[in-house]
Design an enzyme around this catalytic site. Structure first.
Site, mmCIF file in Angstrom:
data_model
loop_
_atom_site.group_PDB
_atom_site.id
_atom_site.type_symbol
_atom_site.label_atom_id
_atom_site.label_comp_id
_atom_site.label_asym_id
_atom_site.label_seq_id
_atom_site.Cartn_x
_atom_site.Cartn_y
_atom_site.Cartn_z
ATOM 1 N N LYS A 174 70.916 51.880 49.116
ATOM 2 C CA LYS A 174 71.752 50.955 49.881
ATOM 3 C C LYS A 174 71.842 49.656 49.093
ATOM 4 O O LYS A 174 70.817 49.062 48.732
ATOM 5 C CB LYS A 174 71.122 50.708 51.242
ATOM 6 C CG LYS A 174 71.724 49.552 52.011
ATOM 7 C CD LYS A 174 71.081 49.450 53.365
ATOM 8 C CE LYS A 174 71.288 48.092 53.976
ATOM 9 N NZ LYS A 174 70.792 48.027 55.337
HETATM 10 C C1 R5P Z 1 68.750 44.180 55.533
HETATM 11 O O1 R5P Z 1 68.045 44.479 54.596
HETATM 12 C C2 R5P Z 1 68.851 45.018 56.689
HETATM 13 O O2 R5P Z 1 68.327 46.275 56.341
HETATM 14 C C3 R5P Z 1 70.225 45.243 57.294
HETATM 15 O O3 R5P Z 1 70.186 46.412 58.011
HETATM 16 C C4 R5P Z 1 71.312 45.354 56.301
HETATM 17 O O4 R5P Z 1 71.493 44.144 55.685
HETATM 18 C C5 R5P Z 1 72.615 45.913 56.876
HETATM 19 O O5 R5P Z 1 73.080 45.126 57.840
HETATM 20 P P1 R5P Z 1 74.328 44.160 57.620
HETATM 21 O O6 R5P Z 1 75.511 45.064 57.536
HETATM 22 O O7 R5P Z 1 74.342 43.315 58.842
HETATM 23 O O8 R5P Z 1 74.110 43.417 56.354
#
Ligand code: R5P
Length: 263
Positions: A174
């Site tokens: 990710k």
């Molecule tokens: C950050 O490390 C968290 O895992 C969040 O889940 C991630 O950033 C994804 O969420 P967003 O789309 O709000 O950035």
């Protein structure tokens, strides 16, 4: 690949499209009651029919989610610092054992490595241990790549951090969408999904998702741009159209507007 691990991955990355919409609601692990997630169950329950997996912490899972729910869980197993301590923010460790992840029937475990930060070695080596333990039970791992203080958030950095995570043994990476994202996906041997980041206008978020898919990402792990949307249920359906159905930004935005209007 081990049958159990492949089965878990197939529950998250849908075999018919090869894509996934991961709904990230793990923000409380370092931000506390994030806007939109104060009552996490109320925010998440209407979105579950449109998500391929729910990413959250074990505390959120046990306290907010009905065990009868039919959705694969991506369990965040790293943390240890909060948004209040900017100095230490980039120094995460393991916050949940694989034994407890199994007890929770997790389909995947997620861990942040902090490439380029002062404590990168700690996070990378701890993630390697998590991978070993998860691997022993056929549980896939999601490597969350974050930005170190002195690193520029560009394709070169994201490619470095993503490839590093894959070489450690992660099954899914990710990361964040950046210009030249092909450089990230083309040099990473495992599937890549993008985080959404801070809330931006719905059309821009759909454009980002479209760009990422076109550049080789297999989906999104999106949070705030869904649950902080003016209509989260309409937004996740629009994101889904981009990811799984090949919708253009215009088509997806039209879907968002029509589903929003339907309420
Ligand atoms: C950050 O490390 C968290 O895992 C969040 O889940 C991630 O950033 C994804 O969420 P967003 O789309 O709000 O950035």
């Amino acid at each position: 690949m081990d049958w159990g691990k492949q089965n878990r991955i197939d529950r998250i990355i849908k075999p018919d499209t090869g894509k996934t919409v991961m709904l990230a609601v793990d923000h409380g692990y370092f931000m506390g009651p994030t806007t939109g997630l104060e009552k996490l169950d109320a925010a998440v329950n209407p979105l579950l029919p449109y998500a391929d997996t729910l990413m959250l912490t074990r505390g959120a899972l046990r306290n907010y989610i009905d065990p009868g729910v039919d959705i694969p869980i991506t369990l965040r197993v790293s943390g240890g610092t909060s948004i209040l301590n900017q100095e230490a923010l980039l120094h995460e460790g393991a916050t949940c054992s694989i034994e407890d992840a199994i007890r929770l029937n997790a389909s995947c475990v997620a861990f942040s490595i902090l490439v380029g930060a002062d404590y990168e070695r700690d996070t990378i080596l701890t993630f390697a241990e998590i991978i070993d333990e998860a691997q022993a039970y056929g549980i896939p791992t999601l490597c969350v790549t974050a930005v170190g203080r002195d690193m520029v958030r560009d394709a070169r950095y994201m490619a470095l951090a993503s490839r590093l995570g894959a070489e450690l043994g992660a099954d899914i990476i990710k990361t964040y969408y950046v210009d030249g994202f092909e450089k990230v996906t083309e040099s990473c041997p495992v599937p890549v999904v993008i985080a959404g980041g801070k809330k931006i206008p719905e059309r821009d978020a759909l454009q980002m998702a479209r760009n990422a898919i076109d550049a080789g990402a297999i989906g999104v792990d999106m949070g705030r741009n869904i649950f902080q949307s003016e209509d989260p249920v309409a937004m996740i359906q629009a994101v889904r159209a981009v990811v799984h159905d090949g919708a253009s930004v215009d088509e997806a935005y039209e879907l968002f507007e029509s589903r929003k209007a339907a309420v």
